[in-house]
Design a protein around this motif. Sequence first.
Motif, PDB file in Angstrom:
ATOM      1  N   LEU A   1       7.113  -6.097 -36.014  1.00 17.52           N
ATOM      2  CA  LEU A   1       6.166  -7.158 -36.793  1.00 17.52           C
ATOM      3  C   LEU A   1       6.040  -7.670 -37.937  1.00 17.52           C
ATOM      4  N   VAL A   2       6.380  -6.467 -38.923  1.00 13.87           N
ATOM      5  CA  VAL A   2       6.401  -7.201 -40.120  1.00 13.87           C
ATOM      6  C   VAL A   2       7.352  -7.769 -40.304  1.00 13.87           C
ATOM      7  N   ARG A   3       8.829  -7.367 -39.708  1.00 13.87           N
ATOM      8  CA  ARG A   3       9.566  -8.073 -39.679  1.00 13.87           C
ATOM      9  C   ARG A   3       9.444  -9.935 -39.098  1.00 13.87           C
ATOM     10  N   SER A   4       9.539  -9.706 -38.323  1.00  6.69           N
ATOM     11  CA  SER A   4       8.611 -11.031 -37.963  1.00  6.69           C
ATOM     12  C   SER A   4       7.356 -11.747 -38.430  1.00  6.69           C
ATOM     13  N   ALA A   5       6.769 -11.441 -38.945  1.00  8.57           N
ATOM     14  CA  ALA A   5       5.806 -11.829 -39.625  1.00  8.57           C
ATOM     15  C   ALA A   5       6.618 -12.424 -41.604  1.00  8.57           C
TER      16      ALA A   5
ATOM     17  N   VAL B   1      -1.128  -4.035 -33.265  1.00 11.78           N
ATOM     18  CA  VAL B   1      -0.404  -2.823 -32.360  1.00 11.78           C
ATOM     19  C   VAL B   1      -2.078  -2.015 -31.994  1.00 11.78           C
ATOM     20  N   ASP B   2      -2.592  -1.246 -33.283  1.00  7.51           N
ATOM     21  CA  ASP B   2      -3.856  -0.753 -32.752  1.00  7.51           C
ATOM     22  C   ASP B   2      -4.244  -1.312 -30.524  1.00  7.51           C
ATOM     23  N   ASN B   3      -4.341  -2.408 -30.880  1.00 12.02           N
ATOM     24  CA  ASN B   3      -4.871  -2.908 -29.661  1.00 12.02           C
ATOM     25  C   ASN B   3      -3.628  -2.643 -28.431  1.00 12.02           C
ATOM     26  N   VAL B   4      -2.658  -3.148 -28.487  1.00  7.90           N
ATOM     27  CA  VAL B   4      -1.352  -2.621 -27.942  1.00  7.90           C
ATOM     28  C   VAL B   4      -1.545  -1.397 -26.827  1.00  7.90           C
ATOM     29  N   GLU B   5      -1.327  -0.589 -28.180  1.00 11.73           N
ATOM     30  CA  GLU B   5      -1.762   0.935 -27.755  1.00 11.73           C
ATOM     31  C   GLU B   5      -2.897   1.177 -27.331  1.00 11.73           C
ATOM     32  N   ASN B   6      -4.282   0.857 -27.671  1.00 16.88           N
ATOM     33  CA  ASN B   6      -5.275   0.851 -26.948  1.00 16.88           C
ATOM     34  C   ASN B   6      -4.896   0.410 -24.473  1.00 16.88           C
TER      35      ASN B   6
ATOM     36  N   GLU C   1       5.428  -7.792 -24.320  1.00 17.21           N
ATOM     37  CA  GLU C   1       4.675  -8.959 -23.585  1.00 17.21           C
ATOM     38  C   GLU C   1       3.812  -8.886 -24.001  1.00 17.21           C
ATOM     39  N   TYR C   2       3.304  -7.175 -24.260  1.00 15.00           N
ATOM     40  CA  TYR C   2       1.421  -7.005 -25.114  1.00 15.00           C
ATOM     41  C   TYR C   2       1.451  -7.796 -26.610  1.00 15.00           C
ATOM     42  N   VAL C   3       3.068  -7.186 -27.058  1.00 10.24           N
ATOM     43  CA  VAL C   3       3.167  -7.298 -28.954  1.00 10.24           C
ATOM     44  C   VAL C   3       2.978  -9.299 -28.482  1.00 10.24           C
ATOM     45  N   MET C   4       3.364  -9.880 -27.890  1.00 10.88           N
ATOM     46  CA  MET C   4       3.745 -11.050 -27.731  1.00 10.88           C
ATOM     47  C   MET C   4       2.552 -12.403 -27.297  1.00 10.88           C
ATOM     48  N   GLU C   5       1.775 -11.207 -26.335  1.00 11.68           N
ATOM     49  CA  GLU C   5      -0.008 -11.670 -25.991  1.00 11.68           C
ATOM     50  C   GLU C   5      -0.515 -12.004 -27.135  1.00 11.68           C
ATOM     51  N   ASP C   6      -0.751 -11.047 -28.418  1.00 11.04           N
ATOM     52  CA  ASP C   6      -1.068 -10.627 -29.511  1.00 11.04           C
ATOM     53  C   ASP C   6      -0.891 -11.590 -30.679  1.00 11.04           C
ATOM     54  N   LEU C   7       0.607 -11.489 -30.448  1.00  9.56           N
ATOM     55  CA  LEU C   7       0.929 -12.569 -31.511  1.00  9.56           C
ATOM     56  C   LEU C   7       1.046 -14.489 -31.558  1.00  9.56           C
ATOM     57  N   VAL C   8       1.197 -14.265 -30.729  1.00 14.76           N
ATOM     58  CA  VAL C   8       1.148 -15.640 -30.240  1.00 14.76           C
ATOM     59  C   VAL C   8       0.232 -16.210 -31.100  1.00 14.76           C
ATOM     60  N   ASN C   9      -1.139 -16.180 -30.715  1.00 14.72           N
ATOM     61  CA  ASN C   9      -2.346 -16.364 -31.346  1.00 14.72           C
ATOM     62  C   ASN C   9      -2.991 -16.444 -32.444  1.00 14.72           C
ATOM     63  N   LEU C  10      -1.916 -15.579 -32.848  1.00 13.22           N
ATOM     64  CA  LEU C  10      -2.169 -15.358 -34.639  1.00 13.22           C
ATOM     65  C   LEU C  10      -0.861 -15.995 -35.684  1.00 13.22           C
ATOM     66  N   ASP C  11       0.132 -16.196 -35.325  1.00 10.52           N
ATOM     67  CA  ASP C  11       1.210 -16.954 -35.951  1.00 10.52           C
ATOM     68  C   ASP C  11       2.322 -17.484 -34.915  1.00 10.52           C
ATOM     69  N   GLU C  12       2.396 -18.493 -34.873  1.00  9.74           N
ATOM     70  CA  GLU C  12       3.657 -19.362 -33.745  1.00  9.74           C
ATOM     71  C   GLU C  12       4.832 -18.653 -34.769  1.00  9.74           C
ATOM     72  N   ILE C  13       5.191 -18.838 -35.614  1.00  8.12           N
ATOM     73  CA  ILE C  13       6.554 -18.360 -36.268  1.00  8.12           C
ATOM     74  C   ILE C  13       6.830 -17.270 -35.695  1.00  8.12           C
ATOM     75  N   ALA C  14       5.919 -16.590 -36.562  1.00 10.80           N
ATOM     76  CA  ALA C  14       6.246 -14.829 -35.914  1.00 10.80           C
ATOM     77  C   ALA C  14       6.147 -15.001 -34.948  1.00 10.80           C
ATOM     78  N   TYR C  15       5.777 -15.164 -34.122  1.00 13.77           N
ATOM     79  CA  TYR C  15       5.762 -14.923 -31.896  1.00 13.77           C
ATOM     80  C   TYR C  15       7.529 -15.631 -32.110  1.00 13.77           C
ATOM     81  N   ILE C  16       7.946 -16.587 -32.472  1.00 15.24           N
ATOM     82  CA  ILE C  16       9.453 -17.234 -32.407  1.00 15.24           C
ATOM     83  C   ILE C  16      10.195 -16.043 -32.106  1.00 15.24           C
ATOM     84  N   ARG C  17      10.441 -15.537 -33.848  1.00 12.16           N
ATOM     85  CA  ARG C  17      11.050 -14.889 -34.504  1.00 12.16           C
ATOM     86  C   ARG C  17      10.436 -13.145 -33.486  1.00 12.16           C
TER      87      ARG C  17
END
Length: 153
Positions: free
Chosen positions: A70-74, A88-93, A110-126
């Motif tokens: 996530l850090v690399r993508s953002a 990360v907490d959400n995915v682990e839970n 898939e779980y990471v991307m579901e949360d990431l797309v709503n946070l930052d689209e560029i980070a999601y694409i990366r």
Amino acid sequence: MQCPKCHYNGSRVVDSRPADDGRAIRRRRECEDCGFRFTTFERVEVTPLLVVKKNGAREEFNRDKVLRGLVRSAEKRPVPMEKMEQIVDNVENRIRSLGENEVSTTLIGEYVMEDLVNLDEIAYIRFASVYRQFKDMSVFLEELQEVIDKENK
């Protein structure tokens, strides 16, 4: 609880308080025989969670690996570390709530991307470009179009 000094098998709890950000309880105890005071910690026993990689190899789930991805993508994006840790907490839970001992990297991604797309689209694409291993520009454009379509709805 056995006293570490005299090995008597009885003690009383003198004080209890949360420890390790609420993931444990710290207890001060006193031996009923010799009066020696000592500290114990109580934690929930978590069964190991194995991740099944694409090549079939298995390794223990590692939150830090997910966070590093996530850090690399953002990188150079206005995404607070706190938000990435929440993902990360959400995915682990979510994966622990499945009740399985093994989970695939595909599901984690898939779980990471579901949360990431709503946070930052560029980070999601990366993240998606590495996770989904885009083979060519058309696959990349399809993913980008899905993000654009979702935003326009």
